[in-house]
Design a protein around this motif. Sequence first.
Motif, mmCIF file in Angstrom:
data_model
loop_
_atom_site.group_PDB
_atom_site.id
_atom_site.type_symbol
_atom_site.label_atom_id
_atom_site.label_comp_id
_atom_site.label_asym_id
_atom_site.label_seq_id
_atom_site.Cartn_x
_atom_site.Cartn_y
_atom_site.Cartn_z
ATOM 1 N N VAL A 52 42.560 106.817 14.085
ATOM 2 C CA VAL A 52 43.129 107.727 13.090
ATOM 3 C C VAL A 52 42.748 107.182 11.721
ATOM 4 C CG1 VAL A 52 45.231 108.747 12.129
ATOM 5 C CG2 VAL A 52 45.056 108.322 14.595
ATOM 6 N N VAL A 53 42.207 108.040 10.863
ATOM 7 C CA VAL A 53 41.774 107.632 9.531
ATOM 8 C C VAL A 53 42.609 108.382 8.502
ATOM 9 C CG1 VAL A 53 39.815 107.381 7.958
ATOM 10 C CG2 VAL A 53 39.440 107.295 10.431
ATOM 11 N N GLN A 54 43.136 107.641 7.526
ATOM 12 C CA GLN A 54 43.990 108.235 6.505
ATOM 13 C C GLN A 54 43.555 107.794 5.112
ATOM 14 O OE1 GLN A 54 48.031 107.060 7.359
ATOM 15 N NE2 GLN A 54 48.267 108.553 9.019
ATOM 16 N N LEU A 55 44.066 108.492 4.113
ATOM 17 C CA LEU A 55 43.913 108.101 2.723
ATOM 18 C C LEU A 55 45.291 107.713 2.206
ATOM 19 C CD1 LEU A 55 41.610 108.060 0.558
ATOM 20 C CD2 LEU A 55 42.545 110.231 -0.273
ATOM 21 N N ARG A 56 45.392 106.526 1.563
ATOM 22 C CA ARG A 56 46.649 106.067 0.998
ATOM 23 C C ARG A 56 46.523 105.976 -0.524
ATOM 24 N NH1 ARG A 56 50.224 103.869 4.781
ATOM 25 N NH2 ARG A 56 49.632 104.610 6.853
ATOM 26 N N ASP A 57 47.640 106.140 -1.226
ATOM 27 C CA ASP A 57 47.611 106.034 -2.683
ATOM 28 C C ASP A 57 47.820 104.589 -3.113
ATOM 29 O OD1 ASP A 57 50.341 105.447 -2.550
ATOM 30 O OD2 ASP A 57 50.983 107.446 -3.195
ATOM 31 N N GLY A 58 47.929 104.383 -4.428
ATOM 32 C CA GLY A 58 48.036 103.030 -4.963
ATOM 33 C C GLY A 58 49.351 102.346 -4.702
ATOM 34 N N GLU A 59 50.261 103.022 -4.020
ATOM 35 C CA GLU A 59 51.512 102.405 -3.577
ATOM 36 C C GLU A 59 51.542 102.201 -2.075
ATOM 37 O OE1 GLU A 59 53.672 101.274 -5.699
ATOM 38 O OE2 GLU A 59 52.612 102.094 -7.435
ATOM 39 N N GLY A 60 50.447 102.581 -1.405
ATOM 40 C CA GLY A 60 50.391 102.439 0.042
ATOM 41 C C GLY A 60 50.918 103.632 0.798
ATOM 42 N N ARG A 61 51.277 104.701 0.085
ATOM 43 C CA ARG A 61 51.851 105.882 0.732
ATOM 44 C C ARG A 61 50.764 106.835 1.204
ATOM 45 N NH1 ARG A 61 55.567 106.677 -4.504
ATOM 46 N NH2 ARG A 61 53.422 107.013 -5.237
ATOM 47 N N LEU A 62 51.094 107.623 2.206
ATOM 48 C CA LEU A 62 50.149 108.587 2.749
ATOM 49 C C LEU A 62 49.775 109.621 1.695
ATOM 50 C CD1 LEU A 62 48.640 109.736 5.234
ATOM 51 C CD2 LEU A 62 50.709 111.082 5.715
ATOM 52 N N ALA A 63 48.460 109.783 1.475
ATOM 53 C CA ALA A 63 47.971 110.773 0.526
ATOM 54 C C ALA A 63 47.167 111.862 1.217
ATOM 55 C CB ALA A 63 47.111 110.100 -0.545
ATOM 56 N N GLY A 64 46.697 111.613 2.420
ATOM 57 C CA GLY A 64 45.931 112.597 3.175
ATOM 58 C C GLY A 64 45.527 112.021 4.506
ATOM 59 N N SER A 65 45.356 112.877 5.492
ATOM 60 C CA SER A 65 44.963 112.424 6.821
ATOM 61 C C SER A 65 43.693 113.145 7.251
ATOM 62 C CB SER A 65 46.070 112.688 7.840
ATOM 63 O OG SER A 65 45.648 112.297 9.135
ATOM 64 N N PHE A 66 42.777 112.387 7.848
ATOM 65 C CA PHE A 66 41.526 112.946 8.345
ATOM 66 C C PHE A 66 41.560 113.133 9.858
ATOM 67 C CE2 PHE A 66 40.681 110.250 4.614
ATOM 68 C CZ PHE A 66 40.389 111.261 3.712
ATOM 69 N N GLY A 67 42.734 112.948 10.452
ATOM 70 C CA GLY A 67 42.916 113.266 11.856
ATOM 71 C C GLY A 67 42.568 112.150 12.809
ATOM 72 N N THR A 68 42.566 112.516 14.097
ATOM 73 C CA THR A 68 42.279 111.586 15.195
ATOM 74 C C THR A 68 40.862 111.820 15.697
ATOM 75 O OG1 THR A 68 44.611 111.581 15.840
ATOM 76 C CG2 THR A 68 43.014 110.832 17.478
ATOM 77 N N HIS A 69 40.145 110.721 15.956
ATOM 78 C CA HIS A 69 38.737 110.801 16.330
ATOM 79 C C HIS A 69 38.449 109.888 17.520
ATOM 80 C CE1 HIS A 69 37.864 112.950 12.558
ATOM 81 N NE2 HIS A 69 38.809 112.171 12.057
ATOM 82 N N PRO A 70 37.358 110.163 18.247
ATOM 83 C CA PRO A 70 37.014 109.285 19.370
ATOM 84 C C PRO A 70 36.807 107.846 18.898
ATOM 85 C CG PRO A 70 35.735 111.309 19.449
ATOM 86 C CD PRO A 70 36.423 111.308 18.128
ATOM 87 N N GLY A 71 37.362 106.924 19.661
ATOM 88 C CA GLY A 71 37.179 105.509 19.381
ATOM 89 C C GLY A 71 36.248 104.888 20.400
ATOM 90 N N SER A 72 36.411 103.590 20.634
ATOM 91 C CA SER A 72 35.626 102.916 21.659
ATOM 92 C C SER A 72 36.127 103.318 23.038
ATOM 93 C CB SER A 72 35.700 101.404 21.462
ATOM 94 O OG SER A 72 35.172 101.040 20.203
ATOM 95 N N GLU A 73 35.410 102.879 24.076
ATOM 96 C CA GLU A 73 35.709 103.317 25.435
ATOM 97 C C GLU A 73 36.201 102.130 26.272
ATOM 98 O OE1 GLU A 73 32.540 106.417 26.707
ATOM 99 O OE2 GLU A 73 31.553 105.094 25.247
ATOM 100 N N PRO A 74 37.523 101.985 26.391
ATOM 101 C CA PRO A 74 38.071 100.838 27.127
ATOM 102 C C PRO A 74 37.926 100.991 28.641
ATOM 103 C CG PRO A 74 39.841 102.276 26.422
ATOM 104 C CD PRO A 74 38.577 102.844 25.842
ATOM 105 N N PHE A 75 37.912 99.855 29.320
ATOM 106 C CA PHE A 75 37.877 99.837 30.777
ATOM 107 C C PHE A 75 38.648 98.601 31.228
ATOM 108 C CE2 PHE A 75 35.998 98.383 34.804
ATOM 109 C CZ PHE A 75 36.179 99.521 35.583
#
Length: 398
Positions: free
Chosen positions: A191-214
């Motif tokens: 999950v990738v997000q954008l945070r402001d200068g206080e560390g608060r959520l400013a925007g979300s770019f959603g959930t994306h495929p990550g690595s492939e665990p086994f």
Amino acid sequence: MKIRILTILSMLAPAACAPDRDAEPRPATTTRDSAGILIVENARPPTDSRLPWRIGVEPAASIGTLEGEEPYLLHYVADATKLPDGRIVVVNTGTHELRVFDAHGTHLATWGGQGEGPGEFDYLTDVGRWPGDSIVAWTAPRMGMSVFDADGNYGRTFRLEDAGARFWPHAAEANGTVMAVHAPEGGDTTVVQLRDGEGRLAGSFGTHPGSEPFRKNVDGQRWLFWTILGRDPVWTSWGDRVAIGHTGRYEIKAFRADGSLERIVRRDLVRRAPTQADIEADIDRRLPIHGLSEAEADSVRAELRPRYEGVPVAEHLPAFASIMADAAAHLWVEEYESVADDYPARLWTVFDPEGGVLGYFETPKDWRIFEIGEDYILVLVRGELDVETVQVWPLERS
């Protein structure tokens, strides 16, 4: 008197500079609109084509020495950035310090240090520009991001808000925002997000495929592995956008700051099945053999490689290796190098700010690139006896 160690130019320059060629026509690019999202489809550049850009024959600054004054004895350099006034800030993780040098590589000041007081760090890892002339530096374990003014005076520390999922700062921007990533251990998404200068959520770019665990049992214990030659997630700031993708497919999604998808960039690719040599090389990359003698490495391989029996292998080699963007809002996508390729240099496909392919460009294999400016590349080079050198190389764009 300090001693500076320069990388042997005769080794770097041939790999960094493409041979003289007439200007190549740009590969074909088509753009179409799909429900308000631009789809940019690119042809693959001709194999032997290169952009008519040039890397200088010697660095404009070279910081690092085997023997000399303490500020030039670099130890575990994790990051570096070049400030608008030309100063170079180096993250010397071995001492948890920010070491500041002028544009020619002369030491000016040292900020921070190990500790828990204001402006000190438990484990310093990264640095970035911040609004005005400030910088921000951060430390992974505490997630704290400390702001310093242009003279190194400590201002404040803020942390990323935790809403039940640990987000790690990935990059800070000069506009006062932070790209933050949540990649749970053993998970297959990010999950990738954008945070402001206080560390608060400013925007979300959603959930994306990550690595492939086994997961599999080894000697009665449950072990976590990753698909051999499997996909890895990638993300980077790209101008005023955020680019996100994964190495399993040659497709980069570009998001606006508000989290909306603006465009999808693709490039033609002939997918290749991995060979046994590719599989063994990828397993070696995961084994603790760096710095060992060949005999010691063989001993580790004999002990640990059998544990990879039964771990899935990807159907195809990765589509690419990594991505980053430069100060001119060009996107650089590193070509994946298989055992059979044996490239003399690292090969990049460079895209313009709209996502159209410009062509290929080469950089030396021994460069770890921290930053690509409009007219420079800031890198770390490890030389003989593992001496670390931070260098600024001129970049000429024709």
